[in-house]
Design an enzyme around this catalytic site. Structure first.
Site, PDB file in Angstrom:
ATOM      1  CB  CYS A 183      75.142  29.235  17.935  1.00 34.23           C
ATOM      2  SG  CYS A 183      74.932  30.534  17.034  1.00 34.23           S
ATOM      3  CG  HIS A 240      76.414  28.874  22.170  1.00 29.20           C
ATOM      4  ND1 HIS A 240      75.524  29.339  23.440  1.00 29.20           N
ATOM      5  CD2 HIS A 240      75.569  29.796  21.437  1.00 29.20           C
ATOM      6  CE1 HIS A 240      74.407  30.166  22.932  1.00 29.20           C
ATOM      7  NE2 HIS A 240      74.721  30.732  21.807  1.00 29.20           N
TER       8      HIS A 240
END
Length: 563
Positions: free
Chosen positions: A75, A129
């Site tokens: 991510c 993120h």
């Protein structure tokens, strides 16, 4: 015709031309939609199992890049790479524990660039993120005009919310729930959609163009989704991955032991051996069922968002981009989750809807994106408007969105660009919207990478901290091949040792689309290595590997011709 009438007509024509000129210069809004852990399991990408009508409808009026690849299949590194248009070796983010502005360079992000050009920029859900990787602020105030929104119900994702057969709550992988029994009677992606809809209504009549990014959490694990979506995928109709076994010639360093899946309560009960022990087949099928159900649940939220855009009259002047941060293995190669260089982890959807380019206004008044209730409407059919088959990368998104929205695309970065705040390491794909694809482009490649702490799988192989990275797996994906080298890496200097080859992989995609038969060891590398020795040390790793691939495959072609 009198002089007065002629004058009025002349003035009318001039005013009409002026309006048209302004319209051409008007900057388009951008709705940037990102899913989490979504592979190309969508109807518009040829998946015959999934039910994704709202995304498929978007694709039917868009340009669809069929072979788009991320720069690292996890991510934070992937999102940071895409949103800065810099590769992980430039952001120097391979884990979750650093903020690029202080760690490597003060790079301008995609939303920051739009903000600097007068756009109102806003983030809903998971875009950057969260945490250290975005300075605990989702890069506000650099990237966003207002603080980023995160759904309050997301905090329950990591708590025991899944009811087991004994009636107790667990932190399970499989977590289909009755939404009315969840805290607040909602789930994170539902909350994010509600907030995005509210913001769209507020922005609809604003004279300032907007860049809105909406990040959905699904199909990321745990599969905490409304239980009714499981009914779309009867368990007796679900199948295993076509290649559920670990390939015999897969280097141990390449294997992803899916630790985040193993940590879930329901998976721990299975007592699966580490690292290769397979998940029981009946549980594999249930994972696949829940993943597909999560995709359909997320598709419903996309449908709600797009239908609102349409109802507000924004579909005619808003670019819509749909993509994901990386894929997810569903049992292929005996792997689950992401954390690898295979296509199932690095290949993602990339869909561009550009009004007036990929589709035109319907003067009959038909809706552009009518909402499709997947639970009520079982039959639907869409065909992609335009497709591009050649390889592209997520670092291409920044320059492409900028150009298509009416802004100047950032210039290409120099070979060493740590001091350059605004530049791109990707390609501007704007030309692809105006020209037909002329067959395969063997020069087009994607460049992905993944770090490992050791040659053999261990508990931190999936996500090693920077200080523990000893090996970096660099992978080229071309039209015909995937070529990967696992090279020695120094985490203190961020230097890769091209002479320290720990393992290699080479897959011929025409004969082996699933990338199960590694032929790297079948090839005599001596001639290629001699040629490589004469190359200048300043040559980039990407170009070095591209030349290696050309030498290797040229030799293979000669051998086939001789036999």
């Amino acid at each position: 015709m009198s002089t007065r009438v002629r004058l009025r007509l002349f003035v009318l024509v001039l005013s009409t031309l002026a309006v048209a000129a302004v319209a051409r210069k008007e900057r388009r809004n951008v709705l940037f939609i990102m899913a989490d852990d979504l592979r190309t399991s969508l109807g518009c990408y040829g998946d015959s199992v999934v039910k994704s009508p709202n995304i498929d409808q978007l694709a039917s009026k868009s340009q669809v890049f069929l072979n788009a690849y991320v720069q690292q299949a996890v991510c934070a590194p992937s999102r940071t790479s895409m949103l800065t248009s810099r590769r992980p070796d430039t952001t120097r983010l391979y884990d979750f524990n650093s903020y690029w502005r202080v760690h490597s360079g003060n790079y301008t992000t995609l939303p920051q660039y739009f903000k600097s050009k007068g756009y109102f920029t806003t983030s809903v859900g998971k875009v950057f993120h969260p945490g250290i990787a975005s300075n605990h602020s989702d890069d506000y105030p650099y990237s966003w005009s207002i603080p980023a929104y995160h759904p309050a119900s997301f905090r329950f994702e990591k708590e025991k919310m899944c009811k087991g057969e004994d009636g107790k709550l667990y932190a399970n992988l499989l977590c289909a729930v009755n939404v009315t029994e969840q805290p607040g009677g909602t789930l994170p992606d539902m909350e994010s959609t509600d907030e995005a809809v509210r913001l769209l209504k507020k922005l609809a009549n604003d004279s300032v163009p907007f860049f809105m990014a909406v990040g959905f959490h699904k199909p990321h694990i745990p599969f905490r989704i409304p239980q009714e979506y499981l009914s779309l995928y009867p368990i007796d109709q679900m199948t295993l991955a076509p290649d559920p076994d670990v390939p015999k010639l897969l280097p141990p360093v390449a294997y992803n032991p899916w630790m985040d899946v193993r940590k879930r309560d329901d998976v721990q009960k299975l007592n699966i051996s580490f690292p290769y022990g397979p998940i029981p087949k009946d549980f594999q099928v249930r994972i696949r069922q829940h993943y597909y159900a999560a995709v359909s649940y997320m598709d419903t939220q996309v449908g709600r968002l797009l239908s609102t855009l349409d109802d507000l009259g924004l579909a005619d002047n808003t670019i819509v981009v749909f993509t994901s941060d990386h894929g997810w293995s569903l049992g292929e190669h005996g792997e689950w989750a992401k954390y690898s260089n295979f296509d199932v982890s690095t290949r993602v959807p990339l869909i561009f809807y550009v009004p007036g380019v990929t589709t035109f206004h319907d003067w009959m008044g038909k809706s552009t994106f009518p909402f499709i209730d997947i639970l009520a409407q079982s039959k639907y059919s869409f065909h992609n408007a335009k497709v591009r088959k050649n390889v592209v990368e997520l670092v291409d998104v920044f320059p492409t969105v900028s150009c298509m929205a009416g802004l100047r695309a950032p210039k290409s970065c120099s070979d060493v660009s740590f001091q350059e705040e605004l530049c791109t390491e990707g390609d501007n794909l704007a030309y692809t919207f105006q020209h037909r694809e002329r067959g395969e482009n063997e020069e087009a490649i994607s460049f992905s990478q993944y770090p490992r702490p050791a040659d053999a799988p261990q508990v931190n192989s999936d996500l090693p901290d920077l200080k523990d990275i000893k090996i970096m797996g660099y992978s080229l994906r071309s039209w015909d091949y995937r070529y990967t080298l696992w090279l020695g890496f120094n985490p203190k200097t961020f230097q890769v040792n091209v002479s320290d080859v720990h393992a290699g992989e080479l897959y011929m995609l025409a004969d082996d689309p699933g990338q199960d038969n590694n032929i790297y060891s079948d090839i005599d590398h001596r001639v290629m290595m001699k040629k490589m020795a004469g190359l200048p040390h300043t040559l980039s790793l990407q170009m070095r590997m591209k030349l290696q691939l050309l030498y290797l495959t040229a030799g293979m072609k000669m051998n086939r011709e001789n036999t």
